[in-house]
Motif scaffolding. Structure first.
Motif, short mmCIF file in Angstrom:
data_model
loop_
_atom_site.label_atom_id
_atom_site.label_comp_id
_atom_site.label_asym_id
_atom_site.label_seq_id
_atom_site.Cartn_x
_atom_site.Cartn_y
_atom_site.Cartn_z
N VAL B 149 0.84 -1.19 0.00
CA VAL B 149 0.00 0.00 0.00
C VAL B 149 0.88 1.24 0.00
O VAL B 149 2.03 1.18 0.43
CB VAL B 149 -0.93 0.08 1.23
N ASP B 150 0.32 2.32 -0.48
CA ASP B 150 1.00 3.60 -0.44
C ASP B 150 2.20 3.65 -1.41
O ASP B 150 2.36 4.61 -2.14
CB ASP B 150 1.45 3.89 1.00
N ARG B 151 3.00 2.61 -1.38
CA ARG B 151 4.19 2.57 -2.24
C ARG B 151 4.28 1.18 -2.89
O ARG B 151 3.95 0.19 -2.27
CB ARG B 151 5.44 2.76 -1.38
N TYR B 152 4.72 1.13 -4.11
CA TYR B 152 4.83 -0.18 -4.76
C TYR B 152 6.16 -0.30 -5.48
O TYR B 152 6.98 0.62 -5.46
CB TYR B 152 3.65 -0.40 -5.70
N PHE B 153 6.36 -1.44 -6.13
CA PHE B 153 7.61 -1.69 -6.84
C PHE B 153 7.31 -1.95 -8.31
O PHE B 153 6.97 -3.06 -8.69
CB PHE B 153 8.34 -2.89 -6.24
N PRO B 154 7.43 -0.91 -9.13
CA PRO B 154 7.08 -1.09 -10.54
C PRO B 154 7.93 -2.18 -11.20
O PRO B 154 7.48 -2.87 -12.10
CB PRO B 154 7.39 0.28 -11.16
N GLU B 155 9.14 -2.33 -10.70
CA GLU B 155 10.04 -3.30 -11.34
C GLU B 155 9.76 -4.74 -10.92
O GLU B 155 10.24 -5.68 -11.56
CB GLU B 155 11.50 -2.92 -11.07
N VAL B 156 9.00 -4.91 -9.84
CA VAL B 156 8.61 -6.27 -9.47
C VAL B 156 7.22 -6.52 -10.03
O VAL B 156 6.23 -6.03 -9.50
CB VAL B 156 8.60 -6.46 -7.93
N LEU B 157 7.16 -7.27 -11.10
CA LEU B 157 5.89 -7.44 -11.79
C LEU B 157 4.94 -8.32 -11.00
O LEU B 157 5.35 -9.18 -10.23
CB LEU B 157 6.15 -8.08 -13.16
N ASN B 158 3.66 -8.03 -11.20
CA ASN B 158 2.66 -8.94 -10.70
C ASN B 158 2.65 -9.11 -9.18
O ASN B 158 2.72 -10.22 -8.66
CB ASN B 158 2.84 -10.30 -11.38
N TYR B 161 -1.07 -4.44 -5.24
CA TYR B 161 -0.85 -3.15 -4.59
C TYR B 161 -2.06 -2.26 -4.68
O TYR B 161 -2.89 -2.39 -5.59
CB TYR B 161 0.41 -2.44 -5.11
N VAL B 162 -2.17 -1.36 -3.70
CA VAL B 162 -3.23 -0.35 -3.69
C VAL B 162 -2.55 0.97 -3.38
O VAL B 162 -2.02 1.16 -2.29
CB VAL B 162 -4.30 -0.64 -2.63
#
Lengths: 345, 345
Positions: B149-158, B161-162
């Motif tokens: 939540v709040d922050r995610y990892f674009p480079e870690v696919l799939n 996240y919210v």
DNA sequence: ATGAAAGCGCTAACAG
DNA sequence: CTGTTAGCGCTTTCAT
């Protein structure tokens, strides 16, 4: 890729679970296990990224290394800060925290206590909302380790608690107002008032007025229902405005009331402190940067938590029952800012 | 007065543990146990105030009904509110919450994740501070249920996240300032900027300026070191004051920065919004009652948490591995108040 | 220097 | 309609 357990790594090396367990718990040397074997164990655990199942460990040991924290509402800054402080001190002792909000509801708090016991927490830190002290008495009779914070039960003898001197906190705030020339001072307080902190603050207020020889009128101890603070505060302030004498100062029993008061006064276009002074019980970072900055009674939150955890840890680790309980009453501090003005006669 | 267990009550009635267990878990009818026997069991449990040991139950079932929440700092209002919301939704599903603060420290967060796994939590809600995504990738590979939540990892696919649309949140705030006639707008942001929310907000800021044809100068994207916000903000604001053009507006990357900015501006005797306008990313109840009230970009915190928990619960209960992950990006809302003024040309 | 076995309190498959 | 038994993963006593 199923979870790896003690037995797996024992088998791979060709030793027993016992040995592995000992090594992992740092009892290798004590039990005279060969350095070489120890190293082999450690290496494999690391390689396989073995994670011991703490639930199994807890069941075996009868100890979860978890404590419960019960507060009215964790989203309230005061309790959020308390939670953080408690979290840090817990971690220091190797404990984790389950946090629960009671919403100032008796039944909810009682069921939280029950649930936390079922979860086998090793101890409890409680800022209790209970009118009915049965649960607290039960905890006490079972010798379940717990420490009351913020609020305590004077009628339940011999429990651990860490609170602040709410009475003198309010007393000194009112005194400060009186010294500044205020004569007609109102207090916005909360109802129901069975909570010790509220009751003591109310008493501090009335006693300070009495001591100063100011005619104390019950009308000025305004009870705001807990469920609807914003509306309640506005209504009470409107009533105060039509009081026979001009009310020149307000003491708010806590930050929520203070915030609601600021909101209401702004809405009614009444200037702080020119027309009315305001003091809040409980300080907030925002009070410093507001315009005007808000005079507040600050609690030593970190010290409260530090002491509470230390007491709790002693109780938890002293398996033998200790009849003497710790009862700490810490001083508050009046932080004078710009919301409490001087009245010239 | 030792703890009473299943066996004790079974013996007293003269039935087996199995039967008692079934009755208590509401499986009495299903297994065709006599009403009469059921009642006897229930009555005795109540009488003896029997509390099932959930640790034993967890070990047996491989399920703790506990989830972990990892945030930067639970005493931060934003995360405190998040915690409360998560707590409520968890309770609804019969889960409890262990809350941990990472202090924006990689190593601390990694060790918290490890510890929570050892505690056998059933799932994790993470507002991650990690630069190094190894831990997240590990969770993913193990099919451990978690939602970012709040922050995610674009480079870690799939991964689930919210988050909110930080880019457009910042973009629209800057646009609002531009429409109000501001031409020289600074952004006080945080460093390091690997955190997605910060990075996206920064990009929203620069893109809005570029789009408006305003000459974007890197000097105006001011990086404040996370460790010393108050001092850092003051320094940066002083620098801004001596900029070649008059800076008329500031966008603060989060509430902490906004608060520090208000403090610094007050200290320097600079009036909001007369001399400088201010917008905060993240709204606070206080922003409404401050003088002037503070324009802010609000996040739908409750919706974030609601969705996060729902996703987590689906993952936990779908024992079969679900390859499709939920990725939610919710809109923010610009709440215009008095701190963002209009510049007349 | 190491291992076998019991048991923490609960649930569930299987048996009657 | 109810009971027996095994076992979740770990620690610890006692043996060797």
């Amino acid at each position: 890729m199923k979870k790896i357990k003690l037995e797996d790594i024992a088998k791979k090396i060709g030793v027993s679970k016992t040995l592995v367990s000992m090594v992992l718990n740092g009892l290798g040397d004590k039990n005279g296990i060969k350095k070489e074997t120890q190293e082999k164990v450690m290496a494999l655990c690391k390689k396989l990224d073995y994670k011991p199942n703490k639930i199994a460990r807890s069941l075996r040991l009868g100890k979860t290394n978890t404590i419960g924290l019960i507060v009215a509402d964790i989203s309230n800054i005061f309790y959020a800060k308390m939670a953080r402080s408690v979290e840090d001190y817990c971690n220091k002792y190797g404990y984790n925290l389950i946090i629960c909000s009671s919403d100032e509801k008796d039944a909810k708090e009682a069921s939280i206590i029950k649930m936390l016991k079922e979860k086998q927490v090793d101890g409890l830190i409680i800022s209790s909302t209970l009118i009915d002290n049965t649960e607290i008495v039960a905890l006490k009779n079972e010798h379940f380790p717990f420490v009351l914070v913020d609020r305590y039960f004077p009628e339940v003898l011999n429990t651990n608690y860490v609170v602040v001197d709410n009475y003198h906190g309010a007393y000194s705030a009112v005194n400060h107002l009186i010294k500044n020339g205020h004569q007609t001072i109102a207090m916005l307080t909360i109802s129901p008032a069975h909570i010790t902190s509220v009751r003591d603050r109310n008493k501090g207020y009335t006693d300070a007025l009495l001591k100063a020889g100011i005619n104390n009128d019950h009308y000025l101890l305004c009870q705001i229902p807990f469920e609807n603070i914003e509306q309640g505060v506005e209504t009470e302030i409107k009533k105060l405005l039509s009081y026979q004498k001009k009310v020149t100062a307000i003491l708010a029993v806590n930050q929520n009331i203070a915030i609601a008061a600021i909101k209401a006064l702004r809405k009614l276009n009444i200037e702080i402190p020119k027309e009315i002074s305001l003091i809040s019980f409980d300080d907030l970072p925002f009070f410093e940067i507001m315009n005007p900055s808000i005079t507040a009674i600050a609690q030593p939150l970190d010290t409260i938590c530090k002491n509470a955890i230390e007491i709790l840890m002693t109780e938890i680790n002293n398996k033998s029952f200790t009849p003497e309980k710790s009862q700490l009453v810490l001083p508050t501090e009046l932080i004078v800012r710009n919301s409490s003005g001087i009245i010239k006669n």
